[in-house]
Structure formats: structure tokens, C-alpha cells
Write a protein that holds these residues in place. Sequence first.
Motif, short mmCIF file in Angstrom:
data_model
loop_
_atom_site.label_atom_id
_atom_site.label_comp_id
_atom_site.label_asym_id
_atom_site.label_seq_id
_atom_site.Cartn_x
_atom_site.Cartn_y
_atom_site.Cartn_z
N ILE A 58 22.37 33.82 28.60
CA ILE A 58 22.71 34.40 30.17
C ILE A 58 23.65 34.02 30.46
O ILE A 58 24.43 33.38 30.05
CB ILE A 58 21.35 33.12 30.17
N ILE A 59 23.97 34.16 31.66
CA ILE A 59 24.98 34.84 31.78
C ILE A 59 25.04 35.01 33.67
O ILE A 59 24.40 35.47 33.82
CB ILE A 59 25.95 35.58 32.05
N LEU A 60 25.63 33.51 34.29
CA LEU A 60 25.76 33.16 35.69
C LEU A 60 26.83 34.05 36.56
O LEU A 60 27.92 33.44 35.94
CB LEU A 60 25.36 32.08 36.41
N ASN A 61 26.76 35.25 36.78
CA ASN A 61 27.89 35.55 37.27
C ASN A 61 28.11 35.57 39.31
O ASN A 61 27.35 35.07 39.66
CB ASN A 61 27.56 37.21 37.43
N VAL A 62 29.38 35.38 39.40
CA VAL A 62 29.83 34.98 41.07
C VAL A 62 29.57 36.62 41.10
O VAL A 62 31.00 37.55 41.22
CB VAL A 62 30.70 34.49 41.16
N LYS A 63 29.34 37.30 42.78
CA LYS A 63 29.37 38.37 43.38
C LYS A 63 30.60 37.93 43.66
O LYS A 63 30.75 37.60 44.56
CB LYS A 63 28.36 38.85 44.20
N LYS A 64 31.70 39.04 43.73
CA LYS A 64 32.89 39.27 44.13
C LYS A 64 33.64 40.30 44.84
O LYS A 64 32.53 41.77 44.69
CB LYS A 64 34.56 38.96 43.36
N LYS A 65 34.18 40.81 45.88
CA LYS A 65 34.40 42.22 47.00
C LYS A 65 36.07 42.04 46.31
O LYS A 65 36.61 41.25 46.34
CB LYS A 65 33.56 42.33 47.89
N ARG A 66 36.82 43.57 46.41
CA ARG A 66 37.51 43.81 46.10
C ARG A 66 37.87 43.52 46.58
O ARG A 66 38.28 44.17 48.27
CB ARG A 66 38.42 45.58 44.91
N GLY A 67 39.65 43.24 47.03
CA GLY A 67 41.08 43.34 48.58
C GLY A 67 40.26 44.65 48.88
O GLY A 67 40.50 45.51 47.86
N GLU A 68 41.74 44.65 50.14
CA GLU A 68 41.84 46.11 50.39
C GLU A 68 43.17 46.38 50.24
O GLU A 68 43.58 47.70 50.50
CB GLU A 68 42.29 45.37 52.09
N GLU A 69 44.07 45.77 49.19
CA GLU A 69 45.48 46.62 48.35
C GLU A 69 44.67 47.16 47.20
O GLU A 69 45.49 47.62 46.09
CB GLU A 69 46.27 45.44 47.98
N SER A 70 43.39 46.31 46.77
CA SER A 70 43.31 47.32 45.01
C SER A 70 42.82 48.57 45.06
O SER A 70 42.74 49.55 46.41
CB SER A 70 41.60 46.59 44.96
N LYS A 71 42.27 49.19 44.62
CA LYS A 71 42.31 50.37 43.87
C LYS A 71 40.93 51.28 44.95
O LYS A 71 40.82 52.29 45.30
CB LYS A 71 42.47 51.25 43.15
N ASN A 72 40.08 49.95 44.73
CA ASN A 72 38.39 50.39 45.33
C ASN A 72 37.70 49.05 46.86
O ASN A 72 37.16 48.48 46.04
CB ASN A 72 37.05 50.24 44.64
N PRO A 73 38.97 49.65 47.52
CA PRO A 73 38.61 48.46 48.79
C PRO A 73 37.60 48.41 48.69
O PRO A 73 36.16 49.19 48.92
CB PRO A 73 39.54 48.96 49.84
N GLY A 74 36.61 46.37 48.99
CA GLY A 74 35.87 46.50 49.10
C GLY A 74 34.01 46.46 48.26
O GLY A 74 33.87 46.55 48.55
N GLU A 75 34.45 47.58 47.30
CA GLU A 75 33.65 47.62 45.86
C GLU A 75 33.53 45.68 45.44
O GLU A 75 34.04 45.65 45.18
CB GLU A 75 34.13 48.11 44.90
N GLU A 76 32.11 46.07 45.04
CA GLU A 76 31.14 44.77 44.60
C GLU A 76 31.64 45.02 43.06
O GLU A 76 31.27 45.61 42.40
CB GLU A 76 30.24 44.43 45.19
N TYR A 77 31.24 43.32 42.66
CA TYR A 77 32.42 43.32 40.89
C TYR A 77 31.99 41.84 40.71
O TYR A 77 31.75 40.90 41.36
CB TYR A 77 33.23 43.95 40.15
#
Length: 92
Positions: free
Chosen positions: A22-41
Amino acid sequence: MRIKIGKIGGKEYVVTSDELNIILNVKKKRGEESKNPGEEYLVPDAYFSTLTDCIQYLVEAAVRASTASSLTKLAEDIAEIKKTIKEKLKGL
């Protein structure tokens, strides 16, 4: 399995699983400098062998993040997080 738990202590949690954990994950968003800004992972925060252990970890995280100034308020915070988790896990 993929269960959105919601925010606890400023982190947005999502529970996933593989064949062993069972994996507990934290949802994050890619920064403005990334290839896909605002993408959640998702970033793994902790691994558990049982869902019960994962739930206990979430309750403890809520206690650590609580700003309660009395035991009564802390008990209310714990009851609220348990209620939230129970609602999210209905139907499993």
C-alpha cells in the motif's frame, strides 16, 4: 487501487497500491521551469504492508499537523480525519 484522501497538514495524499504494498503518495505540481508546467504527479511518501498501517500513519500525520491548543480540540481533529478517511475508503 487509487484513493484520493485529500489534504492533511498541507500535503495532499493519494493512496495507491502495487502487488506487494500500500503506497501513500503526496500529490505535487511541476514548476514553471519544467517541461510540463502545472502537471500533477505523485511522489511516494511511505510504504505499508496493510491498509490499517497506512490509516494509522495518516492519523498520526494529522496529529503532528494539528494546531490544537487543547486535548479537546486535538480529539476533534482526530475524529475529523478518521471520518474523512472512512468516507474515502467506503466500498473497498
